[in-house]
Structure formats: structure tokens, C-alpha cells
Motif scaffolding. Structure first.
Motif, short mmCIF file in Angstrom:
data_model
loop_
_atom_site.label_atom_id
_atom_site.label_comp_id
_atom_site.label_asym_id
_atom_site.label_seq_id
_atom_site.Cartn_x
_atom_site.Cartn_y
_atom_site.Cartn_z
N ASP A 776 0.82 -1.20 0.00
CA ASP A 776 0.00 0.00 0.00
C ASP A 776 0.86 1.26 0.00
O ASP A 776 0.52 2.26 -0.65
CB ASP A 776 -0.92 0.01 1.22
N ALA A 777 1.96 1.22 0.73
CA ALA A 777 2.87 2.37 0.77
C ALA A 777 3.71 2.46 -0.49
O ALA A 777 4.02 3.56 -0.98
CB ALA A 777 3.77 2.27 2.00
N TRP A 778 4.12 1.31 -1.03
CA TRP A 778 5.06 1.28 -2.15
C TRP A 778 4.41 1.71 -3.47
O TRP A 778 5.04 2.41 -4.26
CB TRP A 778 5.62 -0.15 -2.27
N TRP A 779 3.18 1.29 -3.71
CA TRP A 779 2.59 1.51 -5.03
C TRP A 779 2.62 2.97 -5.48
O TRP A 779 3.14 3.28 -6.56
CB TRP A 779 1.17 0.96 -5.09
N PRO A 780 2.09 3.93 -4.71
CA PRO A 780 2.14 5.32 -5.20
C PRO A 780 3.56 5.85 -5.32
O PRO A 780 3.85 6.67 -6.21
CB PRO A 780 1.34 6.09 -4.14
N LEU A 781 4.46 5.39 -4.47
CA LEU A 781 5.85 5.83 -4.55
C LEU A 781 6.52 5.31 -5.81
O LEU A 781 7.23 6.05 -6.52
CB LEU A 781 6.63 5.37 -3.32
N LEU A 782 6.32 4.02 -6.11
CA LEU A 782 7.00 3.45 -7.27
C LEU A 782 6.43 3.99 -8.57
O LEU A 782 7.17 4.19 -9.54
CB LEU A 782 6.96 1.92 -7.22
N VAL A 783 5.11 4.20 -8.64
CA VAL A 783 4.51 4.73 -9.87
C VAL A 783 5.08 6.11 -10.16
O VAL A 783 5.48 6.41 -11.31
CB VAL A 783 2.98 4.78 -9.76
N LYS A 784 5.13 6.95 -9.16
CA LYS A 784 5.64 8.31 -9.36
C LYS A 784 7.11 8.28 -9.76
O LYS A 784 7.53 8.97 -10.71
CB LYS A 784 5.46 9.12 -8.07
N ALA A 785 7.91 7.46 -9.08
CA ALA A 785 9.35 7.38 -9.38
C ALA A 785 9.60 6.73 -10.74
O ALA A 785 10.59 7.04 -11.41
CB ALA A 785 10.07 6.61 -8.28
N GLU A 786 8.71 5.82 -11.14
CA GLU A 786 8.88 5.13 -12.41
C GLU A 786 8.55 6.01 -13.60
O GLU A 786 9.27 5.97 -14.62
CB GLU A 786 7.98 3.89 -12.42
N PHE A 787 7.50 6.85 -13.49
CA PHE A 787 7.00 7.56 -14.66
C PHE A 787 7.27 9.06 -14.69
O PHE A 787 7.46 9.62 -15.76
CB PHE A 787 5.49 7.32 -14.80
N GLU A 788 7.25 9.72 -13.54
CA GLU A 788 7.36 11.17 -13.58
C GLU A 788 8.67 11.69 -14.18
O GLU A 788 8.65 12.68 -14.93
CB GLU A 788 7.15 11.77 -12.18
N PRO A 789 9.82 11.05 -13.90
CA PRO A 789 11.05 11.58 -14.51
C PRO A 789 11.00 11.60 -16.03
O PRO A 789 11.48 12.56 -16.66
CB PRO A 789 12.13 10.62 -13.99
N GLY A 790 10.41 10.58 -16.65
CA GLY A 790 10.35 10.54 -18.10
C GLY A 790 9.24 11.39 -18.68
O GLY A 790 9.41 12.05 -19.71
N LEU A 791 8.08 11.41 -18.01
CA LEU A 791 6.95 12.18 -18.52
C LEU A 791 7.08 13.67 -18.23
O LEU A 791 6.57 14.51 -18.98
CB LEU A 791 5.64 11.67 -17.90
#
Length: 929
Positions: A776-791
Motif C-alpha cells: 500500500d505504501a510502495w505503489w504510489p511511490l514506485l509509480v511516481k518514481a517510475e513515470f514522472e522523470p520521463g513524462l
């Protein structure tokens, strides 16, 4: 007649000194009168055993929590608020419903009715709790059973049958029906008080359907006129139904056992009985239907938001590459998406045109939402300043808008008995009282049992006939388009076919006094909508520097009443005798639903809705110019009618090996309005399980219920995405002890099945609690770290407006809000799945236009995932589950729990999370007419 107050409540009144002290503020005499004045219904001396017209062989079951009785006197409300005492049958279906979460693994066919109720026709004589002749009529009888209090309405005339249906509906949901006829008119605050939730609710629906009284009446007239004898019968049924409702209003008023909410909101005086409860009229039912249709039966309307995110993508990457990126995230026709019709047949609808025509994309940064509310005073101004109105709407009925339904249907070729089996139902949210009510109706031309929306129960809307059952899920195909109308003269005139035309101003002025019910001060405001021939204005912007308004046009707009004919057919045993008849009836329903059917020999599916035939080259994803060349084919603005796609173009099927639906994609090339309808969808949770059952053969009711219940406790992210994430993390390469410990816990949870389940029934503690907290804690963190730098932050933010990143049970920020049950419908799980597989070098069909995690580098992606996993593992339960008005910080079980949102005076306790329909049927017919 009303039901007798439970003896336990009366005893507590007689013996509790503390309660008597409390009652002084409410008047002891009034409260006792409220408890004692209702006349007791007389028990029937006899009733039939198994009905002769019932072909289910005792193998039809259903359930609808919390309970059938949704009315309560003032006394019962006060007792409930003070001591938790429940009126009879107010929550007796809640315990069995909740119990399936821990009881399904040991389920047998013999135990199914431990968790469901017998849905056979009729009431055995030893199970009759009461029998009444409403208003003394000799042509209808309402029998209620002991276990659930469900009304079984039997009429010897059509009028009497429908009169009884209306009377029974008012017995069970009068206050709720009154609330919703006011919601549908944008008049809730003036009726029930100016609480922020009430403000948000009436604003939500008025924006979509700002109808005048003439509009409501015209819908009835058009529905009747266009459907011949069936239309005339529908009008007669509605009038008889209304007569029944109004007869109960008069009886409860004279007997002083009307719902106590009328006193708490100032409509009735508890001492003198002064005040009135207004009779219902035909247009009230259209107002009710407009609310239900808006909640559950319309898809589309996101064209402006789509355009905003497309412009952000083009700003980031350039027009060509930005469009490719946008399309890959839109996933409008993803080849990996789970399908309801999976036999290879294609049903093209809403597909991307080769050369889009007429697009009217706004200039970047120019879009503003059309204001709805003006002239706020008092508590309305306070609510606006606090920003609570919209939030309140999201946490009441709007949670039901996206929390929908599921279906599992297996052909007789794959069952142990050789008869089809179905487990299906709508997810309408959890409310007190429930939006739906249960009933059985038997009369000339009507023979059905099941659920109907309160105030629209002249027919059963989801349930069973004599030898068949049907149900629905929300389909969400796009029946709403946004047009750009060029302004002329001023902001309230627009060009229509070259002529400067005035917009129509529709206003609803609301003022309210302080009430006991909501505790807010007096206030007022005006809701104002500007209507064009293309519908009500939703946004304003500039296009190429020109000022435009963006109205939205819905095919069911001004046609909320049309679907009554389809429901009439579904209730008619002389009409529905097989799957083709069922599909024909469903074709008359103009709302966007997936319809499922099962009898003793056949299964069937049909997707309903008035799908407009669009002009060639129009892309349904974006706004287009309001010009004849881009309008719906043969569109008539006076009646909002047009050409619609033929039934053969709608996804449909008979006797496929199995069907599943959880608001997923219907068929190949059939585009829904939903984003992120890709490789990982909650429909996969059903499809994977049912596919295995069918492959093994010998499917039983027990096995299909277990498949549904097991999927309803699964964490979609854990089951379908987590294994790939852990593959990138690669436990053998982990050196950090915090990350290693988190990986071990997550892997152990996966090995145990990745469910969110209690350690034991009623423990209010999860097995694998730490692993659940970490994900529950990891999902929003990983999505943001995975996509925001590129997008980039602008495009990432724009895409999250189209599709929220998460909808876990505890995610109060998701579309359904907190404590809503329905979960994992919307999220970025497909995006993460495709991106991670691309990083791993695994095959991906319909992949994202770019690889984002670590810029496509496996090592950098691993660093991103392990870094965010370490951060997540270090968060405490109180940080992950911060608490709210119902739960303490850190209470994981409570954060997930289902809460029944109060729409009246009675409250119910929380239950453990399950992701399943609210009303649900389990059926296996043994014979056919």
C-alpha cells in the motif's frame, strides 16, 4: 401497514433511565407514540409452498445488504443513534453478506443459503410473517417473509399489482425516494438541509441534467407515444404505482408512523403532526431515473480532459511523438485487454479514425470549468470557502458512480449438472438505506423477483423470472460527445448553423433553514446552467484564439424514461422465453449496461445503450466543432434523437463457454470511455479463475461462488504486477536488510495467495499485515518514481487526472473514495505491467510508446524500485493509514473496511472489505417452460 417495533427496543425504552433522560429533549410521549402507534400486521394463515411457476428447483439465491427495511420512525432513529438498536429487517442481510469473506473456502451447495437468501417464488406458510391488503384493496396482497421481510406482491389485476408495488416501496424506502426526487431536480438542500454533502450531491446531478418540469413531463410523453401498447401500459403501471406510494403516505401520516427523518428535517411536527409529505407524481419518477442513469448508465464526456492531456504530451514530445505517447496511455483498443466476448468476434465502435476531422482542441491553458453556483449566503458560503461541497459529493453517491458490478456465467457444457450457472449482480455502493430494494411481483403480465432502485420498482430491474435470471454491469461505452460552439455577441450567445443564438438559462434557487438532521446554519445559493442545442455548457476556452463554450451532448439526455419498456419486457413471462427474447428486451434499454442471462439451457450476453452514429472522421476522444458536418447522423436537436448503431453492432453472444465482466472491455475493437483498460484489469481476477474452472469441467454453484469470493479478496496489484516487480528487484542481488526483509514479506504474501483477509472471522486483523502495508505504501511511490522523470511533472499530472494511479481499498483519494468496497477498477497497473515487462525484455503487445522505469535500463529500474521499496518499508502503519472520521491512524483493517453511508437516520456497523456486488444472485435452473 408498518412493521412492529422489535421487542428489544421497546424493552430498552421501558427500563433505561439514561434513555428516558435523553428522551426529554425529543418528547417522551411522541417517542412512545412512534413506537406503539403502528398497527401490527396480521400473520397469514396460509400461503403456497413452492410456486407452480418457479423452475429454479430451489437453486436460486440472492442477497442485498444491509436489509430490506429502509424506513424508521423518529423513535427508532433516536434509539439507533443512542444505543445502536436496529429496526426489524434493517440489517439482517449484512451479517451473512459479510460472512462470505471468511466462510467461502469451506462452502458447499448446502451452505450457500447461509450466506445468501432463498430466492424461490412465494413464501412457505410457516415462513409468513405478515399479510396485508394495502389500502383495503381486494385485488392485491403483500406477504412478507420472516427471515428478511421482503415483500411478495401478488395481484389479480394489473392495476392492483402495481399499486401493491408502490405501496411496498413506500413502506421500505419512502424517505430515500423523497430524497432522490429532490436530488434529480437539484432541490435537495431546500428539502433536507444545507449540509455540505447535500450541496455537493445536488450540484453533481444538476450539472449533468438541468431539467425543467416541462422537460420531465416531455420525457414521459415521448416514451409513451413512441412505444404503442407497451408505452400505454407503462404509463398505466406508473400511475398505479404512484397511487400505491401516495396511499402509504396518507396512511402513515394519519397513523403517525411516517419516517422520522421528516421530523428531523422540519417537514413534520412531532407533537402536533403538522406539516405534509408531498404526494409523488409522474415527473418525480423521471427525476429519479435521471439520477440513476447518470450514476450507472452513461459513459463518455471526458473529451476536454483528454484534449488537455494530449496537449501536454505534445508540448513535452512534439506533436507526432506526443500523440503516440498519449495513445499508448489511453489504451483505447489494447490487444492484451481481457474481453467479455472472447470468441474472436469484433464489434468496432469508437475506434481511432485514420484522418480525424473537425477537432476543436482548446488553446493550452485556456480551459475553465463553467461555474454552476452563484449568490452564496450563510452556510453555503462557508461550505464554499472550506471547499467541502465537491468533496462531500465524492464521498456519497459519486462513490457508486465508479464502484460497479460483476458477472460470472458458465455454460451448461462445463457444469456438473449440465445446466448453466450464474453468479452476478450490480455494485451500487453501500448505503443506509440501500439504493436498491428487494421484492417479488406476481400479477397479470408480470412474474419476477429481484432488486429495483427505490422509487422505480414498478418492475424488477435485476433478478429472476419464472425460468431465467438476468443481471447487469456498467459498460461505459461512449455515448457523450463534447462540441465546441463559437461564441457571438457575448458569452451567452453562440453560432448554431450560422445564426447567432441565445443560450437558454436554467436556474434553481435553493434556500434552507437550520435542521436537527445536519446541524448547519441557514443558507442559500442559485444553481445556473446554460443550455445550448448541443446540451448544457460544461467548459469554456479559446480555440485558435476564438472564444468557445464546450457543451456536452448525451444520447440519453432528455430520454431518461425510455428504458422503462425494456424492463417491462424483462418482467413479462410471455415475452422472455429464451436468450434471443432477453437480448431483444435489453435492446430497449438506452443506458450503457452489459446484460447477462441464464436459464436451464442457455446463457447470453448483450451490451445496451443508444450508441449514436457519428459523422465520418470524428474522433470520439476529443471535442469537435458544432457544425452540421460533425453532428450525429440525423440528429434532431428538438428531441435529441439521432441514428443509433444497430443491435447487431453491439457486443452480444449466446452460449459462449463462459462470460465474465467487471467493467472491463466488452469485445475486440469496442472502445469504452475508460482509461487504462489494458493488460492488467480487475476483470483478469475473474477471467483467470473461471477459465480454470471451465478447463477442469464439472463447475458447480459452490465453485463459481468461491471463484467470485476469492477474486473479491485479491489485491490486483499483488496478484498480477508484484511478481514482475520482484523479478526486477531480484532478491539475490539485494544487500540492504530493510529491502531484503520487505521482499521476503511480499514474497511470502504472494505464496499465500496475495489476499487481503482477516486472520479469522471478526479478528479485524489481516494475515500478512506487514506485506499489505508495504505494498500500500510502495505503489504510489514506485509509480511516481517510475513515470514522472520521463513524462515530466506537467504530463504526469495530466495523465493522473485521466486515470488515478491507485484504487486500493484504503485509498481514500481514488475515484470511489474511502470505505466504499469496490476497488481496483481504475489505476496504473497496466502501465506498470507493460513498462516493467519491456524493461525485462519480455514480449509486450500494445506497449507504451516509451520505456520509463530507469530510462529503460534494468539496473537503473532496479535502483528505482529498491529505493522506493526501502522508503515504503520504513513508513509506519499510522503514516500509511492516517485515519479519518471513522478510523484511528494506523488501523489497517478499519481503513479498508466497508461503511454504509447514511442517507437517512439509521446507522450500521462496518464490515470487513470485500470487492463484490452489493446485490448478488446465485442461480442454476433445473427446468424450463
Amino acid at each position: 401497514m408498518p412493521r412492529r417495533t422489535p421487542r428489544t427496543a421497546l424493552d430498552r425504552l421501558r427500563t433505561s433511565r439514561s434513555l428516558l433522560g435523553f428522551l426529554k429533549t425529543a418528547s417522551v410521549c411522541v417517542l412512545v407514540a412512534g413506537l406503539l402507534s403502528p398497527l401490527t400486521q396480521t400473520a397469514a394463515s396460509a400461503a403456497g409452498a413452492t410456486a407452480a411457476n418457479d423452475y429454479c428447483g430451489g437453486q436460486c439465491s440472492d442477497i442485498l445488504p444491509p436489509g430490506e427495511n429502509g424506513n424508521a420512525t423518529l423513535a427508532q432513529i433516536l434509539l439507533n443513534q443512542a444505543f445502536g438498536t436496529q429496526p426489524a429487517h434493517a440489517e439482517d442481510q449484512l451479517g451473512p453478506y459479510a460472512g462470505l469473506a471468511t466462510g467461502y473456502s469451506a462452502l458447499t451447495d448446502a451452505k450457500i443459503n447461509t450466506f445468501f437468501d432463498d430466492a424461490s417464488f412465494g413464501v412457505p406458510s410457516d415462513q409468513v410473517a405478515s399479510s396485508e391488503k394495502p389500502a383495503g384493496r381486494g385485488d392485491v396482497t403483500i406477504v412478507r417473509d420472516k427471515k428478511t421481510g421482503v415483500p411478495h406482491i401478488t395481484g389479480t389485476t394489473r392495476y392492483g399489482t402495481e399499486f401493491g408495488a408502490g405501496y411496498a416501496a413506500a413502506e421500505d424506502r419512502l424517505w430515500l425516494m423523497d430524497v432522490f426526487r429532490h436530488v434529480g431536480r437539484g432541490q435537495l438542500t431546500g428539502f433536507a438541509g444545507g449540509a455540505p454533502a447535500n450541496q455537493g450531491l445536488e450540484q453533481q446531478f444538476y450539472r449533468n441534467a438541468p431539467y425543467t418540469e416541462a422537460d420531465l413531463q416531455a420525457q414521459i410523453d415521448n416514451a409513451v407515444a413512441g412505444n404503442g401498447a407497451r408505452g400505454q401500459q407503462a404509463l398505466a403501471d406508473v400511475k398505479a404505482y404512484l397511487d400505491g406510494i401516495n396511499a402509504y403516505i396518507d396512511a402513515s401520516d394519519s397513523g403517525r408512523y411516517f419516517p422520522g427523518e421528516y421530523v428531523l428535517t422540519g417537514h413534520k411536527d412531532a407533537i402536533t403532526n403538522a406539516g405534509t409529505i408531498d404526494h409523488f407524481k409522474v415527473t418525480d419518477l423521471v427525476a429519479l431515473a435521471s439520477v440513476i442513469g447518470s450514476l450507472f448508465g452513461s459513459g463518455g464526456g471526458g473529451e476536454v480532459n483528454n484534449a488537455v492531456s494530449l496537449l501536454a504530451a505534445q508540448q513535452k514530445y512534439g506533436v507526432e511523438e506526443g500523440t503516440k505517447v498519449w495513445e499508448s496511455f489511453r489504451e483505447r483498443n489494447d490487444p492484451e485487454a481481457v474481453l467479455t466476448v472472447h470468441d474472436g468476434e469484433s464489434f468496432p465502435y469508437g475506434t481511432k479514425p485514420a484522418d480525424a476531422q473537425g477537432e476543436a482542441l482548446p488553446d493550452a491553458g485556456s480551459v475553465t470549468e463553467e461555474p454552476l453556483v452563484y449568490d452564496r449566503t450563510g452556510s453555503a458560503a462557508t461550505a464554499s470557502a472550506k471547499g467541502t461541497s465537491a468533496d462531500a459529493a465524492r464521498t456519497t453517491l459519486s462513490s457508486a458512480r465508479r464502484g460497479m458490478s460483476n458477472a460470472l456465467v458458465v455454460s451448461g457444457k462445463h457444469t456438473a449438472s449440465g445446466h448453466p450457472i450464474a453468479v452476478f449482480g450490480p455494485q451500487t455502493g453501500y448505503f443506509a438505506p440501500q439504493l436498491l430494494l428487494l421484492q417479488e411481483i406476481q400479477g397479470p403480465g408480470i412474474s419476477a423477483r429481484g432488486a429495483s432502485f427505490a422509487g422505480l420498482s414498478m418492475y424488477v430491474e435485476l433478478g429472476r423470472g419464472q425460468d431465467y435470471s438476468w443481471s447487469a454491469t456498467t459498460s461505459g461505452q461512449d455515448i457523450i460527445d463534447t462540441y465546441a460552439v463559437e461564441l457571438c455577441q457575448d458569452d451567452y450567445h453562440y453560432l448554431y448553423h450560422g445564426t447567432c443564438t441565445a443560450m437558454e438559462k436554467i436556474e434553481q434557487k435553493n434556500a434552507w433553514k437550520p435542521t436537527v438532521a445536519d446541524g448547519t446554519a441557514a443558507g442559500s445559493y442559485t444553481m445556473r446552467a446554460w443550455r445550448t442545442k448541443y446540451g448544457p455548457v460544461a467548459y469554456r476556452a479559446t480555440v485558435g484564439g476564438k472564444k468557445v463554450a464546450y457543451p456536452t451532448l448525451r444520447s440519453s439526455y432528455l430520454h431518461e424514461a425510455d428504458s422503462i419498456i425494456g424492463f417491462q419486457m424483462l418482467n413479462d413471462p410471455d415475452y422472455v422465453k429464451g436468450p434471443k427474447d432477453f437480448q431483444s428486451a435489453a435492446q430497449h434499454i438506452n443506458y450503457t449496461f452489459n446484460w447477462f442471462y441464464a436459464d436451464s439451457q442457455h446463457t447470453a450476453y448483450y451490451n445496451s445503450g443508444d450508441n449514436p452514429v457519428r459523422a465520418s472522421g470524428v474522433d470520439t476522444e476529443f471535442p469537435v466543432w458544432a457544425r452540421p458536418a460533425y453532428e450525429w447522423r440525423n440528429w434532431n436537436p428538438a428531441t435529441n434523437t439521432a441514428d443509433y448503431t444497430p443491435s447487431s453492432a453491439h457486443p452480444g453472444s449466446v452460449d459462449q463457454d463462459y462470460y465474465i465482466s467487471w467493467n472491463n472491455k466488452q469485445a475486440a475493437d469496442y472502445t469504452t470511455a475508460s482509461w487504462a483498460d489494458g493488460s492488467v484489469h480487475r476483470g483478469n481476477l475473474l477471467d483467470d479463475r473461471v477459465k480454470k474452472l471451465v478447463a477442469a469441467g464439472g463447475v458447480t454453484r459452490t465453485k463459481l461462488v468461491q471463484a467470485m469470493a476469492d477474486a473479491g479478496l485479491a489485491d490486483l496489484r499483488a496478484e498480477d504486477v508484484l511478481p514482475k516487480l520482484l523479478k526486477v528487484v531480484n532478491s539475490s542481488a539485494v544487500t540492504d536488510p530493510t529491502v531484503a526483509g520487505a521482499v521476503n514479506k511480499l514474497q511470502a504474501w504472494l505464496n499465500a495467495g496475495a489476499k487481503r483477509t482477516e486472520t479469522s472471522a471478526g479478528s479485524k486483523t489481516y494475515a500478512d499485515a506487514d506485506a499489505i502495508r508495504i505494498l500500500d505504501a510502495w505503489w504510489p511511490l514506485l509509480v511516481k518514481a517510475e513515470f514522472e522523470p520521463g513524462l515530466g511533472s506537467d504530463l504526469y499530472t495530466a495523465f493522473t487526472a485521466n486515470a488515478p494511479i491507485d484504487e486500493a481499498p484504503s485509498a481514500g483519494h481514488g475515484p470511489t473514495g474511502s470505505h466504499a468496497g469496490s476497488s481496483f477498477q481504475y489505476g496504473w497497473w497496466s502501465y506498470v505491467d507493460k513498462d516493467i515487462r519491456a524493461v525485462l525484455g519480455e514480449p509486450v503487445q500494445g506497449g507504451l510508446a516509451r520505456t520509463y522505469c530507469g530510462g529503460g535500463s534494468l539496473g537503473s529500474c532496479r535502483d528505482t524500485l529498491t529505493g522506493t521499496l526501502k522508503q515504503a518499508a520504513g513508513l509506519t502503519a499510522a503514516q500509511v493509514y492516517p485515519g479519518d472520521d471513522q478510523c484511528s491512524a494506523g488501523d489497517q483493517w478499519c481503513a479498508d473496511s466497508i461503511s454504509h453511508r447514511t442517507l437517512g437516520g439509521i446507522k450500521h456497523g462496518k464490515i470487513s472489505w470485500q470487492n463484490r456486488p452489493t446485490f448478488q444472485q446465485v442461480v442454476e435452473y433445473t427446468s424450463h417452460r
